[in-house]
Motif scaffolding. Sequence first.
Motif, PDB file in Angstrom:
ATOM      1  N   THR A 116      -9.979   0.711   1.442  1.00 31.97           N
ATOM      2  CA  THR A 116      -8.909   0.700   0.436  1.00 31.97           C
ATOM      3  C   THR A 116      -7.879   1.793   0.666  1.00 31.97           C
ATOM      4  OG1 THR A 116     -10.328   2.065  -1.002  1.00 31.97           O
ATOM      5  CG2 THR A 116     -10.406  -0.316  -1.322  1.00 31.97           C
ATOM      6  N   VAL A 117      -8.315   2.949   1.173  1.00 36.95           N
ATOM      7  CA  VAL A 117      -7.370   4.042   1.433  1.00 36.95           C
ATOM      8  C   VAL A 117      -6.406   3.643   2.551  1.00 36.95           C
ATOM      9  CG1 VAL A 117      -7.152   6.441   2.199  1.00 36.95           C
ATOM     10  CG2 VAL A 117      -8.979   5.803   0.634  1.00 36.95           C
ATOM     11  N   THR A 118      -6.921   2.998   3.589  1.00 41.74           N
ATOM     12  CA  THR A 118      -6.075   2.553   4.695  1.00 41.74           C
ATOM     13  C   THR A 118      -5.131   1.450   4.241  1.00 41.74           C
ATOM     14  OG1 THR A 118      -7.833   3.106   6.250  1.00 41.74           O
ATOM     15  CG2 THR A 118      -6.079   1.692   7.069  1.00 41.74           C
ATOM     16  N   VAL A 119      -5.606   0.532   3.405  1.00 42.39           N
ATOM     17  CA  VAL A 119      -4.748  -0.531   2.870  1.00 42.39           C
ATOM     18  C   VAL A 119      -3.569   0.087   2.120  1.00 42.39           C
ATOM     19  CG1 VAL A 119      -4.611  -2.410   1.187  1.00 42.39           C
ATOM     20  CG2 VAL A 119      -6.536  -2.300   2.758  1.00 42.39           C
ATOM     21  N   ALA A 120      -3.861   1.074   1.268  1.00 40.69           N
ATOM     22  CA  ALA A 120      -2.798   1.732   0.500  1.00 40.69           C
ATOM     23  C   ALA A 120      -1.819   2.470   1.421  1.00 40.69           C
ATOM     24  CB  ALA A 120      -3.417   2.703  -0.504  1.00 40.69           C
ATOM     25  N   ALA A 121      -2.339   3.090   2.482  1.00 40.99           N
ATOM     26  CA  ALA A 121      -1.477   3.805   3.427  1.00 40.99           C
ATOM     27  C   ALA A 121      -0.548   2.840   4.161  1.00 40.99           C
ATOM     28  CB  ALA A 121      -2.334   4.585   4.421  1.00 40.99           C
ATOM     29  N   VAL A 122      -1.074   1.701   4.570  1.00 37.95           N
ATOM     30  CA  VAL A 122      -0.250   0.698   5.259  1.00 37.95           C
ATOM     31  C   VAL A 122       0.800   0.127   4.304  1.00 37.95           C
ATOM     32  CG1 VAL A 122      -0.286  -1.576   6.381  1.00 37.95           C
ATOM     33  CG2 VAL A 122      -2.025   0.125   6.946  1.00 37.95           C
ATOM     34  N   GLN A 123       0.425  -0.119   3.058  1.00 42.04           N
ATOM     35  CA  GLN A 123       1.383  -0.605   2.067  1.00 42.04           C
ATOM     36  C   GLN A 123       2.510   0.398   1.858  1.00 42.04           C
ATOM     37  OE1 GLN A 123      -1.302  -1.291  -1.231  1.00 42.04           O
ATOM     38  NE2 GLN A 123      -1.294  -3.519  -0.909  1.00 42.04           N
ATOM     39  N   SER A 124       2.172   1.675   1.812  1.00 47.21           N
ATOM     40  CA  SER A 124       3.179   2.723   1.653  1.00 47.21           C
ATOM     41  C   SER A 124       4.148   2.720   2.832  1.00 47.21           C
ATOM     42  CB  SER A 124       2.491   4.087   1.541  1.00 47.21           C
ATOM     43  OG  SER A 124       3.440   5.143   1.522  1.00 47.21           O
ATOM     44  N   PHE A 125       3.602   2.615   4.039  1.00 46.28           N
ATOM     45  CA  PHE A 125       4.441   2.582   5.233  1.00 46.28           C
ATOM     46  C   PHE A 125       5.336   1.341   5.236  1.00 46.28           C
ATOM     47  CE2 PHE A 125       5.088   1.036   9.583  1.00 46.28           C
ATOM     48  CZ  PHE A 125       5.745   2.131  10.146  1.00 46.28           C
ATOM     49  N   GLN A 126       4.772   0.180   4.914  1.00 44.05           N
ATOM     50  CA  GLN A 126       5.543  -1.059   4.909  1.00 44.05           C
ATOM     51  C   GLN A 126       6.661  -1.019   3.868  1.00 44.05           C
ATOM     52  OE1 GLN A 126       2.184  -3.659   4.230  1.00 44.05           O
ATOM     53  NE2 GLN A 126       2.163  -4.388   6.347  1.00 44.05           N
ATOM     54  N   GLY A 127       6.354  -0.473   2.680  1.00 46.99           N
ATOM     55  CA  GLY A 127       7.361  -0.418   1.627  1.00 46.99           C
ATOM     56  C   GLY A 127       8.562   0.423   2.010  1.00 46.99           C
ATOM     57  N   LYS A 128       8.344   1.531   2.700  1.00 41.73           N
ATOM     58  CA  LYS A 128       9.445   2.418   3.093  1.00 41.73           C
ATOM     59  C   LYS A 128      10.248   1.850   4.259  1.00 41.73           C
ATOM     60  CE  LYS A 128       8.001   6.851   1.290  1.00 41.73           C
ATOM     61  NZ  LYS A 128       7.938   8.301   1.544  1.00 41.73           N
ATOM     62  N   ARG A 129       9.693   0.855   4.954  1.00 41.26           N
ATOM     63  CA  ARG A 129      10.400   0.256   6.095  1.00 41.26           C
ATOM     64  C   ARG A 129      10.951  -1.127   5.763  1.00 41.26           C
ATOM     65  NH1 ARG A 129       7.827   4.911   6.410  1.00 41.26           N
ATOM     66  NH2 ARG A 129       9.043   6.142   7.891  1.00 41.26           N
ATOM     67  N   GLY A 130      10.925  -1.498   4.488  1.00 41.55           N
ATOM     68  CA  GLY A 130      11.484  -2.773   4.067  1.00 41.55           C
ATOM     69  C   GLY A 130      10.657  -3.980   4.446  1.00 41.55           C
ATOM     70  N   LEU A 131       9.384  -3.787   4.690  1.00 37.84           N
ATOM     71  CA  LEU A 131       8.492  -4.885   5.036  1.00 37.84           C
ATOM     72  C   LEU A 131       7.688  -5.321   3.814  1.00 37.84           C
ATOM     73  CD1 LEU A 131       7.081  -3.447   8.406  1.00 37.84           C
ATOM     74  CD2 LEU A 131       8.974  -5.062   8.120  1.00 37.84           C
ATOM     75  N   SER A 132       7.130  -6.507   3.881  1.00 38.15           N
ATOM     76  CA  SER A 132       6.261  -6.976   2.799  1.00 38.15           C
ATOM     77  C   SER A 132       5.036  -6.075   2.713  1.00 38.15           C
ATOM     78  CB  SER A 132       5.818  -8.427   3.059  1.00 38.15           C
ATOM     79  OG  SER A 132       6.933  -9.286   3.083  1.00 38.15           O
ATOM     80  N   ARG A 133       4.731  -5.628   1.500  1.00 33.90           N
ATOM     81  CA  ARG A 133       3.625  -4.680   1.308  1.00 33.90           C
ATOM     82  C   ARG A 133       2.294  -5.438   1.254  1.00 33.90           C
ATOM     83  NH1 ARG A 133       4.718   0.311  -1.114  1.00 33.90           N
ATOM     84  NH2 ARG A 133       2.890   0.009  -2.442  1.00 33.90           N
ATOM     85  N   THR A 134       1.893  -5.986   2.371  1.00 31.81           N
ATOM     86  CA  THR A 134       0.655  -6.763   2.418  1.00 31.81           C
ATOM     87  C   THR A 134      -0.579  -5.890   2.548  1.00 31.81           C
ATOM     88  OG1 THR A 134       0.730  -6.985   4.828  1.00 31.81           O
ATOM     89  CG2 THR A 134       1.908  -8.649   3.535  1.00 31.81           C
ATOM     90  N   GLY A 135      -0.434  -4.691   3.119  1.00 34.19           N
ATOM     91  CA  GLY A 135      -1.593  -3.845   3.382  1.00 34.19           C
ATOM     92  C   GLY A 135      -2.311  -4.223   4.655  1.00 34.19           C
TER      93      GLY A 135
END
Length: 311
Positions: free
Chosen positions: A138-157
């Motif tokens: 879950t921590v990695t999913v949240a980290a990937v979502q954070s990265f995707q959100g700041k790069r304009g990508l879908s926050r899928t995790g």
Amino acid sequence: MIRTGRTGRGYALRGAAAVAVVALAAVTAGCKEQPAAGASAAPSAPASGDSPTDDAKPGGGTPSPSATATPTATPKEPAGASPEPSASRTTSAPTPTADPQGTVLMASGAQGEQVRELQARLRQIGHFDRSPTGYYGTVTVAAVQSFQGKRGLSRTGRTDTVTWRKLLGMTRKPTATELNPPTTRPVAKPDKRCLEGRVLCISKNSRTLSWVIDGKVVSSMDVRFGSQYTPTREGTFSVYWKSRHHVSSIYHTAMPYAMFFSGGQAVHYSSDFAARGYDGASHGCVNVRDEGKIAALFAQVRTGDKVVVYK
């Protein structure tokens, strides 16, 4: 004669009715065999000469030829006419649209070296706040979502090809130490009291112990502390006794590689910590999870060396 005939006919009818009742009773009294599990419920094939689709004539016997239906010729379809859709015709499912972010490479539940590299790269740019574990939780999913959100990508995790390429372009290849750090959590910056001499520098916030000599970190390891009812004391102490095969006289539990610094509190190896992690707690001692590391530390520490426990 007429009366006698009628009476005979009446007896005959009553006799036929009695036979029918007896036959019906025989049918209803019998046991019907249940089909085996998974067997078809369709009726068995009729005996030779029987026609299950024809109704039996009154009184039995074979139906006359006139009772057989004459098949009707099917009219030909006019030239150029469109065939009517069959009710049993199967329609194909719509073709799924392609994921705009490409193929998924890693997702929740994945584990391995690529996951460890993903975590190390995310940590380089501030999206992952702990040491790589190699497990996509879950921590990695949240980290990937954070990265995707700041790069304009879908926050899928999920780490797809587009997310992975962007991450590779923003980070460098992790070093061996970044991929396999000495502790689960990042090692805390040493307290200023740890910068001189030989010091066991123990941080409660990061839950790490660093062996520091003249300001240089020689080794680090994961540690845990006492519970709220038996807390580990904070402050500056010194090692006053070392006991390689120590057993607690109070709790009767093994305390290998014990280095006592405050009353009955010591730094020592804990097999319970190694097995259960941070789900448990000590009775005030500083538990070390890695037996190899505490063994090496025990060999280097001397009586009189400083111990600093801080938040």
